[in-house]
Design an enzyme around this catalytic site. Structure first.
Site, short mmCIF file in Angstrom:
data_model
loop_
_atom_site.label_atom_id
_atom_site.label_comp_id
_atom_site.label_asym_id
_atom_site.label_seq_id
_atom_site.Cartn_x
_atom_site.Cartn_y
_atom_site.Cartn_z
N GLU A 43 -53.28 -21.23 27.50
CA GLU A 43 -52.47 -21.76 28.50
C GLU A 43 -53.30 -22.81 29.31
OE1 GLU A 43 -49.39 -21.37 28.91
OE2 GLU A 43 -49.04 -20.03 27.25
N TYR A 126 -48.27 -20.18 37.69
CA TYR A 126 -47.78 -20.55 36.33
C TYR A 126 -48.86 -19.65 35.32
CZ TYR A 126 -47.64 -21.75 31.82
OH TYR A 126 -47.46 -21.96 30.43
N ASP A 144 -43.04 -23.83 34.02
CA ASP A 144 -43.74 -24.84 34.02
C ASP A 144 -42.84 -26.10 33.92
OD1 ASP A 144 -42.54 -24.88 31.38
OD2 ASP A 144 -44.45 -25.42 30.57
N1 ADE Z 1 -47.18 -24.62 26.46
C1 ADE Z 1 -47.70 -23.62 27.22
N2 ADE Z 1 -47.87 -22.40 26.50
C2 ADE Z 1 -47.42 -22.50 25.28
C3 ADE Z 1 -47.06 -21.39 24.09
N3 ADE Z 1 -47.32 -20.21 24.38
N4 ADE Z 1 -46.49 -21.89 23.22
C4 ADE Z 1 -46.15 -23.39 23.22
N5 ADE Z 1 -46.64 -24.26 23.99
C5 ADE Z 1 -46.83 -23.86 25.21
#
Ligand code: ADE
Length: 315
Positions: A43, A126, A144
């Site tokens: 993340e 987030y 997000d």
């Molecule tokens: N961007 C942030 N978290 C994500 C996730 N789990 N899968 C794809 N894009 C992401």
């Protein structure tokens, strides 16, 4: 009065989007784990960086720092080096700060609720929501950029020329939309939909399964097409502080770990037109890096008396 569709039943939206996800989901490594450390790493890397660029870094990082203890125990300079090329380097320092806290204060075990996660250093709303959802499979909502955009379009209409909904309104809808018992799948689905289908510049409205539910369809396409370029607000990347911070950090990574580099000699290394007039600017950049935990600044021995005698190195 808008002639957009009335608010559709939540269950219809949930089903359509989850079906879309089942057909379109990418096979991404962080979807194969529920380890909160691995979810955290993914993340944080994904926050300002595209999936394709993150993938090799994610694998390499976990090779070098396979668990929270390995990251906590590593020298900060090593974490900064492992991050080289991903950008927004303070993320590496923050990630390690979180790891060190989890190890020293919590015995190496991550908490599982959003409230507790959010109290960890380096973790905002987030990331706390994403870990609760993707590691602990809780039915929690979080926002997000992608999720905000999808929800805005769906329920409030086009986000252009400026957003119509407040953060609170978006959050309320986000919470309403999470299907009971399917928080993990829903979180992945709405993110994937924002990343691949309901994108900022080229949304695939013509083939969108949510057309009939969406308040932004079909005006969003023409609003995107007519949006004026804001070139004045977008200087070339090579003129931005972010660019020069990156150049500085590259020099520090290459320097001898114990010796560092005198501030004055850093200037010409990062810009060929460097003169003494640039020193205050350079010092500002370096101290910005230091504030973010990316650099250490020490006084060098005299004869310097203008601050140019400072020596800079990785932490
Ligand atoms: N961007 C942030 N978290 C994500 C996730 N789990 N899968 C794809 N894009 C992401």
């Amino acid at each position: 009065m808008s002639n957009a569709p009335a608010t559709q039943p939540v269950s219809a939206i949930q089903k359509l989007l989850l079906d879309w996800y089942d057909k379109n989901a990418r096979d991404l490594p962080w979807r194969q784990t529920r380890d909160p450390y691995r979810v955290l790493v993914s993340e944080v890397m994904l926050q300002q960086t595209q999936v394709d660029r993150v993938l090799p870094y994610y694998e390499r990082w976990l090779g070098r720092f396979p668990d929270v203890r390995a990251l906590a125990d590593a020298p900060t300079a090593e974490a900064i080096r492992a991050w080289a090329g991903l950008g927004y380097n303070r993320r590496a320092v923050n990630l390690q700060r979180t790891a060190r806290h989890v190890v020293s204060e919590l015995g190496g075990t991550f908490p599982s609720t959003v409230e507790e996660l959010q109290r960890l250093p380096g973790i905002g709303p987030y990331t706390a929501g994403a870990i609760a959802c993707f590691a602990f499979e809780q039915d929690v909502a979080f926002l997000d950029t992608n999720i905000r955009r999808v929800i805005h379009r769906l329920r409030f209409g086009p986000e252009l020329p400026q957003p119509l909904a407040t953060e609170k309104q978006l959050r309320d809808v986000a919470e309403e939309l999470v299907p009971a018992g399917q928080g993990w799948r829903w979180g992945q689905a709405i993110m994937e939909f924002g990343a691949l289908h309901c994108t900022a510049r080229k949304p695939l409205c013509v083939v969108c399964p949510l057309q009939a539910e969406c308040r932004a369809f079909p005006t969003i396409q023409s609003l995107i097409a007519t949006r004026a370029e804001r070139t004045d607000d977008n200087p070339p990347f090579e003129q931005t502080s972010r660019y020069f911070r990156g150049r500085l950090l590259a020099e520090l990574r290459d320097a001898h770990p114990d010796r560092g580099i005198p501030l004055a000699s850093l200037g010409p290394r990062i810009r060929p037109d460097f003169t003494e007039d640039h020193l205050p600017w350079l010092r500002g950049l370096v101290h910005g890096l230091a504030r973010d935990g990316l650099a250490l600044v020490a006084e060098a021995a005299p004869p310097y008396d203008d601050g140019a005698g400072e020596v800079v190195r990785l932490p």
